[in-house]
Design an enzyme around this catalytic site. Structure first.
Site, mmCIF file in Angstrom:
data_model
loop_
_atom_site.group_PDB
_atom_site.id
_atom_site.type_symbol
_atom_site.label_atom_id
_atom_site.label_comp_id
_atom_site.label_asym_id
_atom_site.label_seq_id
_atom_site.Cartn_x
_atom_site.Cartn_y
_atom_site.Cartn_z
ATOM 1 N N LYS A 68 21.661 -23.357 -46.962
ATOM 2 C CA LYS A 68 22.887 -23.166 -47.746
ATOM 3 C C LYS A 68 23.088 -21.695 -48.089
ATOM 4 O O LYS A 68 23.038 -21.278 -49.256
ATOM 5 C CB LYS A 68 22.864 -24.024 -49.015
ATOM 6 N N LEU A 70 24.547 -18.158 -48.941
ATOM 7 C CA LEU A 70 25.672 -17.566 -49.671
ATOM 8 C C LEU A 70 25.219 -16.188 -50.137
ATOM 9 O O LEU A 70 24.277 -16.072 -50.929
ATOM 10 C CB LEU A 70 26.066 -18.426 -50.874
ATOM 11 N N ASP A 71 25.873 -15.140 -49.590
ATOM 12 C CA ASP A 71 25.507 -13.774 -49.966
ATOM 13 C C ASP A 71 26.618 -12.856 -49.481
ATOM 14 O O ASP A 71 27.654 -13.340 -48.989
ATOM 15 C CB ASP A 71 24.142 -13.407 -49.328
ATOM 16 N N ILE A 72 26.430 -11.564 -49.583
ATOM 17 C CA ILE A 72 27.441 -10.649 -49.058
ATOM 18 C C ILE A 72 27.484 -10.785 -47.535
ATOM 19 O O ILE A 72 26.523 -11.250 -46.914
ATOM 20 C CB ILE A 72 27.172 -9.183 -49.477
ATOM 21 N N THR A 121 27.104 -33.465 -52.640
ATOM 22 C CA THR A 121 27.357 -34.889 -52.905
ATOM 23 C C THR A 121 26.765 -35.345 -54.243
ATOM 24 O O THR A 121 27.007 -36.454 -54.680
ATOM 25 C CB THR A 121 26.787 -35.763 -51.770
ATOM 26 N N ARG A 182 23.094 -44.316 -48.684
ATOM 27 C CA ARG A 182 22.116 -45.248 -49.251
ATOM 28 C C ARG A 182 22.301 -46.633 -48.657
ATOM 29 O O ARG A 182 23.400 -47.212 -48.775
ATOM 30 C CB ARG A 182 22.295 -45.350 -50.775
HETATM 31 O O1 C5P Z 1 17.087 -38.133 -50.493
HETATM 32 P P1 C5P Z 1 18.541 -37.927 -50.204
HETATM 33 O O2 C5P Z 1 19.053 -38.875 -49.149
HETATM 34 O O3 C5P Z 1 19.388 -37.917 -51.442
HETATM 35 O O4 C5P Z 1 18.598 -36.459 -49.570
HETATM 36 C C1 C5P Z 1 19.818 -35.814 -49.301
HETATM 37 C C2 C5P Z 1 19.542 -34.476 -48.685
HETATM 38 O O5 C5P Z 1 20.769 -33.877 -48.293
HETATM 39 C C3 C5P Z 1 18.857 -33.493 -49.615
HETATM 40 O O6 C5P Z 1 17.944 -32.756 -48.808
HETATM 41 C C4 C5P Z 1 19.961 -32.606 -50.122
HETATM 42 O O7 C5P Z 1 19.510 -31.299 -50.380
HETATM 43 C C5 C5P Z 1 20.933 -32.613 -48.939
HETATM 44 N N1 C5P Z 1 22.353 -32.379 -49.251
HETATM 45 C C6 C5P Z 1 23.084 -33.195 -50.114
HETATM 46 N N2 C5P Z 1 24.410 -32.933 -50.358
HETATM 47 C C7 C5P Z 1 25.015 -31.914 -49.753
HETATM 48 C C8 C5P Z 1 24.302 -31.090 -48.874
HETATM 49 C C9 C5P Z 1 22.970 -31.367 -48.636
HETATM 50 O O8 C5P Z 1 22.536 -34.159 -50.648
HETATM 51 N N3 C5P Z 1 26.319 -31.731 -49.943
#
Ligand code: C5P
Length: 235
Positions: A68, A70-72, A121, A182
Site C-alpha cells: 500500500k 503512498l509517498d512523494i 474494506t 467471508r
Molecule cells: O483475514 P482477512 O480475510 O480479513 O484478510 C484481508 C486481507 O486483505 C488483509 O491482509 C488486509 O490487510 C487486506 N486488505 C483489506 N482491505 C483492503 C485492502 C487490503 O482487508 N481494502
C-alpha cells in the site's frame, strides 16, 4: 498483465498475515495447489517477509506484495522500479491520483499488476467521514476507480459490494480484487463490508482475498478447498 486466472484456484488470494516467516511457510506447505496467490502484507514484511516473498516467487508461486504505497512521486516511482525486480505478480498503491501515476511511471513496461486501494474494506461511511472526506465510502471508491483507470493501473482493490458498479467504471481490462470475503457462517473479524466468496465472484470480482477463515482453521487445506469450491460454483 499476463496472469489471467485459468480456474477457480487461481482466483483465491491467501494473505499470510502471521507473525513469522516460519508460520507463513507452514501455511504455504499446507495449502500448496489450492491457493492461487500468496499475499505478503505489512505484518510479515516487518519480520523478513520481503525476502520470503522473493523466495516464494523463485519457487514459482504467484505473490502479492501488499505494501500500500503512498509517498512523494519520486519515492513511489523508485520503489516500484525495485519491486519489479522482486518478481511479484501484484502490488498495492493507495489510490491517490498522482501516487498512481508515479507508480505507473516506475513500471517501465514490466509485467507487474499495480492495484489501486480504493477504500479499505475495514472502513465504513462513518470512518470515511472521520478521516475528513465529505462523501460516503462508495463515492470515494468511484472517484478513485476513475482516477486509477486514467493513470493506467492494472486493477483495483475494493469491497465486493462495489465490484459490479466498478466494473463499468474500470472497464473490462482492469482486475478487481476483493478482500472482506467471508464464507457463510464465519466471523467477520474487523471487516465491515463483507460478502461470501460466491457472491463476490458473482458481483464481478476476478480475485478474492480470504484470510483468517482459512489461516485460522484447524484444517487449512480443507478450508481453502471449500472457498475454491464456492468460487467454482459461482463462475
Ligand atoms: O483475514 P482477512 O480475510 O480479513 O484478510 C484481508 C486481507 O486483505 C488483509 O491482509 C488486509 O490487510 C487486506 N486488505 C483489506 N482491505 C483492503 C485492502 C487490503 O482487508 N481494502
Amino acid at each position: 498483465m499476463s496472469f489471467k486466472p485459468r480456474n477457480a484456484t487461481d482466483r483465491l488470494i491467501l494473505p499470510l498475515d502471521v507473525p513469522t516467516v516460519a508460520e507463513a511457510r507452514a501455511i504455504v506447505e499446507e495449502t500448496k495447489g489450492v491457493v492461487g496467490v500468496y499475499k505478503v502484507g505489512m505484518q510479515l514484511q516487518f519480520a523478513g517477509g520481503l525476502d520470503f516473498a522473493q523466495e516464494l516467487a523463485r519457487e514459482g508461486h504467484k505473490v502479492f506484495l501488499d505494501v500500500k504505497l503512498l509517498d512523494i512521486d519520486n519515492t513511489v516511482t523508485q520503489a516500484v522500479r525495485n519491486i519489479v525486480k522482486m518478481g511479484m505478480t501484484f502490488v498495492t498503491i493507495h489510490a491517490y491520483p498522482r501516487t498512481m501515476r508515479a507508480a505507473v511511471a516506475g513500471l517501465e513496461g514490466a509485467d507487474l499488476c499495480l492495484l489501486g486501494v480504493t477504500v479499505l474494506t475495514s472502513m465504513d461511511d462513518e470512518d470515511v467521514k472521520a478521516a475528513g472526506y465529505a462523501g460516503a465510502a462508495a463515492e470515494l471508491v468511484k472517484s478513485r476507480a476513475i482516477a486509477a483507470r486514467a493513470a493506467g493501473m492494472g486493477g483495483l482493490v475494493c469491497s465486493a459490494h462495489e465490484a459490479s458498479a466498478l466494473r463499468e467504471l474500470a472497464g473490462p481490462d482492469m482486475v478487481l480484487v476483493t478482500p472482506g470475503v467471508r464464507p457463510a457462517g464465519s466471523s467477520a473479524d474487523d471487516q465491515k463490508r463483507i460478502k461470501t466468496p460466491g457472491d463476490a465472484i458473482r458481483a464481478g470480482a476476478d480475485f478474492i482475498v480470504c484470510g483468517r477463515p482459512i489461516t485460522g482453521a484447524t484444517d487449512r487445506r480443507a478450508a481453502a478447498e471449500a472457498v475454491v469450491a464456492e468460487i467454482e460454483a459461482a463462475l
